[in-house]
Design an enzyme around this catalytic site. Structure first.
Site, PDB file in Angstrom:
ATOM      1  N   GLU A  92       0.818  -1.201   0.000  1.00  0.00           N
ATOM      2  CA  GLU A  92       0.000   0.000   0.000  1.00  0.00           C
ATOM      3  C   GLU A  92       0.859   1.261   0.000  1.00  0.00           C
ATOM      4  O   GLU A  92       0.562   2.239  -0.701  1.00  0.00           O
ATOM      5  CB  GLU A  92      -0.921   0.022   1.228  1.00  0.00           C
ATOM      6  CG  GLU A  92      -1.865  -1.169   1.301  1.00  0.00           C
ATOM      7  CD  GLU A  92      -1.344  -2.301   2.156  1.00  0.00           C
ATOM      8  OE1 GLU A  92      -2.110  -2.864   2.933  1.00  0.00           O
ATOM      9  OE2 GLU A  92      -0.135  -2.620   2.035  1.00  0.00           O
ATOM     10  N   ARG A 247      18.402 -24.492  -5.365  1.00  0.00           N
ATOM     11  CA  ARG A 247      19.263 -24.114  -6.485  1.00  0.00           C
ATOM     12  C   ARG A 247      18.402 -23.744  -7.690  1.00  0.00           C
ATOM     13  O   ARG A 247      18.538 -24.302  -8.778  1.00  0.00           O
ATOM     14  CB  ARG A 247      20.230 -25.251  -6.804  1.00  0.00           C
ATOM     15  CG  ARG A 247      21.171 -25.539  -5.625  1.00  0.00           C
ATOM     16  CD  ARG A 247      22.245 -26.547  -5.955  1.00  0.00           C
ATOM     17  NE  ARG A 247      21.748 -27.892  -6.160  1.00  0.00           N
ATOM     18  CZ  ARG A 247      21.449 -28.744  -5.183  1.00  0.00           C
ATOM     19  NH1 ARG A 247      21.543 -28.359  -3.920  1.00  0.00           N
ATOM     20  NH2 ARG A 247      21.045 -29.970  -5.453  1.00  0.00           N
ATOM     21  N   LEU A 335      10.372 -41.198   8.070  1.00  0.00           N
ATOM     22  CA  LEU A 335       9.996 -39.880   8.578  1.00  0.00           C
ATOM     23  C   LEU A 335       8.736 -39.379   7.868  1.00  0.00           C
ATOM     24  O   LEU A 335       7.863 -38.773   8.492  1.00  0.00           O
ATOM     25  CB  LEU A 335      11.147 -38.889   8.404  1.00  0.00           C
ATOM     26  CG  LEU A 335      10.914 -37.472   8.937  1.00  0.00           C
ATOM     27  CD1 LEU A 335      10.444 -37.481  10.384  1.00  0.00           C
ATOM     28  CD2 LEU A 335      12.181 -36.632   8.793  1.00  0.00           C
TER      29      LEU A 335
END
Length: 401
Positions: A92, A247, A335
């Site tokens: 803004e 990357r 995991l």
């Protein structure tokens, strides 16, 4: 559901010009409504422009939200801006500076409710009031408890015509991680997997380079670049010794690297530790290993659960407290499975190669469902062809459809 070829359509999550096309085609937004006649066709056009501007900050604004602003007077743009980086001017402010005196009596289109509090910069509501705008149209309220409707109230109190809800779904999609952190106290968790068509991520001996093609790997780096942090586990570090960096040519910063390593088994010479900020989440505190890692510049956080493993729920809350909006996970199947079982994964980013392995390591270590009703339900969000591979984005449904 639309399957697109990425050779024809640029990565919609990284290019502002195609952000609108992504949200409409993928089903993330759906049909555009007019909120009971409050908004006309021109309003939609200018708000879309504000969203496109906001998307330019996709890789740089963290931990702040991505915000765009367009100021229109008599059907013409007199000022526009987008938030680039935390600590720098808000959208803004930039748009008002460009508009100058032409902002008086104009309409401002803002993708997120203007802030009403002092942070690193003054409240945007004060600047909008001072500019004597006639109307402010906002895509969505700011879920930040410091704002949360107060900005809109202050503008209304100043006599400005305020309208909210135009292209709200697109605005939420753009700041999905910020909304998650503000409402749940934890980041939006995106779990990335590359697998064969029959669902294997590696051979039985762990060989996985490369199942998917170069285009998919490059695209994966783009997703890393938009994330605030990248999480992996000690098993992946031991086997692959990854750098865990973004990357991508557009990358303006490197995400925080988060390593789940319950017993601090990581080699201090591992490549993941050689550059950038690293946070290691552990359960045990062997003093000699801990000091060696601190000497390498790592930050350690000890979050043991009852099994002397890392408390993954506590880790997500800590990452939220650190300002992590979007967490990108690239880990092994164990995991991956733990994060899913704990209900911490919001979105799956799956690259599927047109090949069959016939066996090997699965994508997730999950218990078999006893009944079909017990399966984890997903909602397909987008499907794209990336080189020879498919990229699927699927979101976890917390309740059965």
């Amino acid at each position: 559901m639309v399957i697109r070829d990425s050779r024809e359509t640029p990565n919609s999550l990284l290019h502002a010009d195609s952000f609108s096309a992504f949200t409409s085609e993928s089903g993330a937004v759906g049909a555009i409504g007019d909120n009971g006649g409050m908004f006309n066709e021109a309003d939609h056009q200018w708000m879309q422009r504000a969203l496109d501007l906001a998307a330019r900050g996709l890789l740089s604004t963290t931990p702040n939200p991505r915000v765009g602003c367009v100021i229109v007077r008599e059907g013409a743009v007199v000022g526009e801006g987008w938030h680039r980086k935390a600590g720098e001017a808000h959208a803004e402010t930039l748009a008002l500076a460009q508009a100058g005196d032409r902002a008086r009596g104009a309409i401002a289109y803002v993708t997120l409710e203007p802030c009403s509090h002092f942070g690193r910069t003054p409240p945007c509501t004060d600047a909008l009031v001072k500019a004597r705008l006639a109307r402010v149209i906002v895509a969505m309220e700011d879920p930040n408890p410091l704002v949360n409707g107060q900005g809109l109230d202050r503008l209304r109190a100043a006599g400005i015509d305020v309208r909210c809800g135009l292209l709200e779904a697109q605005a939420r999609e753009l700041n999905i991680g910020f909304v998650s952190r503000m409402t749940r106290g934890r980041p939006w968790v995106r779990l990335k997997v590359a697998a064969s068509l029959d669902g294997y991520t590696a051979l039985a001996d762990g060989s996985s380079q490369w199942i998917t093609g170069e285009a998919a790997r490059s695209d994966g780096h783009n997703w890393r670049a938009r994330s605030c942090a990248i999480l992996t586990g000690i098993g992946t570090v031991r086997e692959d010794d990854p750098m865990m960096t973004a990357r991508a040519p557009q990358a303006e910063r490197q995400p925080l690297k988060v390593l789940v390593d319950s017993r601090l088994e990581v080699d201090p010479q591992a490549r993941i530790l050689k550059s950038g900020r690293v946070l290691i989440a552990a359960a045990d505190d062997p003093a000699d290993r801990a000091q060696a890692l601190r000497d390498r510049g790592c930050e350690l956080s000890f979050l043991p659960d009852a099994r002397r493993k890392v408390d993954l729920n506590a880790l997500m809350q800590e990452l939220g407290a650190r300002g992590i909006n979007e967490l990108h996970v690239e880990a092994g199947f164990k995991l991956n499975g733990s994060l899913i079982r704990e209900g911490l994964v919001d979105e799956l980013l799956i690259y599927t190669a047109p090949s069959l392995l016939g066996g090997g390591r699965p994508m997730f270590d999950l218990p078999a469902a006893d009944r079909l009703d017990d399966r984890l339900h997903l909602a397909l969000h987008a499907v794209d062809q990336v080189g020879p591979d498919l990229r699927l984005i699927a979101r976890v449904q917390r309740t059965s459809p």
